[in-house]
Design an enzyme around this catalytic site. Structure first.
Site: not given
Ligand code: SAM
Ligand code: DTB
Ligand code: SF4
Length: 336
Positions: A51, A55, A58, A95, A127, A187, A259
């Site tokens: 990506c 973030c 992430c 989802c 979702c 959501c 959730r």
């Molecule tokens: N790329 C899209 C976005 O950012 O909207 C969708 C996927 S993104 C992985 C969805 C959500 O996962 C993020 O907004 C964040 O709240 C959650 N998330 C990602 N990495 C995480 C982590 N290490 N711990 C907890 N939540 C995480």
């Molecule tokens: C949300 O609030 N939590 C989920 C879902 N929406 C997409 C993602 C959590 C991701 C945790 C880190 C991972 O497994 O990559």
């Molecule tokens: Fe990309 Fe992760 Fe950010 Fe979603 S949360 S935009 S997958 S870097």
């Protein structure tokens, strides 16, 4: 009409003595919802890693060096097979997450629309969480049968630039508006444990609770600190902070599905029980979130049995709920 909340009111709720907070939240939960029901969502990472966003939490951002293996967009059939297994295991919602900054109008999006159609035809709530979205794209997803769109605010407006610099809070709110206008359910929630202050947590809840229409679901994630990300050394949040966050969300958004999201693997059963008591009524189930581990469905079912909880049926409270019941009756009649 829901009430407009001030930051001071939310802060007072959040900071009251813990047992008072839990008691109040549990009371509101019981007045507004069937507290014995928990919605089970299953996550599937349809496109993993690579990506372009930054973030800080992430593991899927390409600029960090994590152990995540990049995977191109899955095939429709693979998604359908996974959805079927999740449904058989008791999930009412699937989802689908993609490591995209935003949706583009290309063949990948067409394939996602196909996935939505196929899973919707299985009578599961579908979702997606695909990043930013225009109104037209939201409409296409709605027409394909999408039920909900997940797009988290993650933290407060004031803290956002400390966590993400490649997009703005306003971008996030614009997508939520596009989703709402397309008549999808919303959501949206966030993460605690990013190094934010209590004020930042309250600031995020303030924005969510005061949206023109409150989100139908609010995921509360505890940061999963992943090696290679800038937040790899963050200390785990304590369960008390999770409980405070969940209880406050329940009080200011009484009918929303709250959730208990990422971070359950590190929580004991009694700790999770406190979260359900405080108003959580949904979980992500299945041994994987998107890229990190989660408790197994077996363990969760044992937990449900001990706590007297049951999985919520798909489309509860919508016209679709009765359609499905009727469809089952017709199917049974044609078999007999
Ligand atoms: N790329 C899209 C976005 O950012 O909207 C969708 C996927 S993104 C992985 C969805 C959500 O996962 C993020 O907004 C964040 O709240 C959650 N998330 C990602 N990495 C995480 C982590 N290490 N711990 C907890 N939540 C995480
Ligand atoms: C949300 O609030 N939590 C989920 C879902 N929406 C997409 C993602 C959590 C991701 C945790 C880190 C991972 O497994 O990559
Ligand atoms: Fe990309 Fe992760 Fe950010 Fe979603 S949360 S935009 S997958 S870097």
């Amino acid at each position: 009409m829901t009430k407009n909340w001030t930051k001071e009111e939310i802060s007072e709720i959040y900071n009251q003595p813990l047992l008072d907070l839990i008691y109040k939240a549990a009371t509101i939960h019981r007045e507004n919802n069937d507290y014995s029901e928990v919605q089970i969502s299953s996550l599937i990472s349809i496109k993993t890693g690579g990506c372009p966003e930054d973030c800080a939490y992430c593991p899927q951002a390409s600029r960090y060096h994590t152990n995540v293996n990049v995977h191109a967009l899955m095939q429709v059939q693979e998604v359908a097979d996974t959805a079927r297994k999740a449904k058989d295991a008791g999930a009412s919602r699937l989802c689908m997450g993609a490591a995209w900054r935003e949706v583009r109008n290309n063949r990948d999006f067409d394939r996602v629309l196909e996935m939505v159609k196929v899973v919707n035809a299985m009578d599961m709530e579908v979702c997606c969480t695909l990043g930013m979205l225009t109104y037209e794209q939201a409409q296409k997803l709605k027409d394909a049968g999408l039920f909900a769109y997940n797009h988290n605010l993650d933290t407060s407006e004031e803290n956002y630039k400390n966590i993400i610099t490649t997009r703005t809070y306003a971008d996030r709110l614009q997508t939520l508006d596009n989703v709402r206008k397309a008549k999808l359910t919303v959501c949206s929630g966030g993460i605690i444990g990013l190094g934010e202050t209590e004020e930042h947590r309250i600031g995020m809840l303030y924005v969510l609770a005061n949206l023109p229409q409150q989100p139908e679901s609010v995921p509360i994630n505890a940061l999963v600190a992943v090696e290679g990300t800038p937040l790899e050394d963050q200390q785990r949040v304590s369960v008390w902070e999770m409980v405070r966050m969940i209880a406050t969300t329940r009080i200011i958004m009484p009918k929303t599905v709250v959730r208990l999201s990422a971070g359950r693997l590190e929580m004991s059963l009694p700790e999770q029980a406190l979260c359900f008591m405080a108003g959580a009524n949904s979980i992500f189930a299945g041994d994987k979130l998107l890229t990190t581990p989660n408790p197994s469905l077996n363990e969760d079912m044992k937990m449900f049995e001990i706590l007297g909880l049951k999985p919520r049926k798909a489309f509860k409270g919508t016209s679709r709920e009765s359609d499905i019941t009727e469809k089952r009756v017709v199917e049974q009649e044609s078999v007999s």
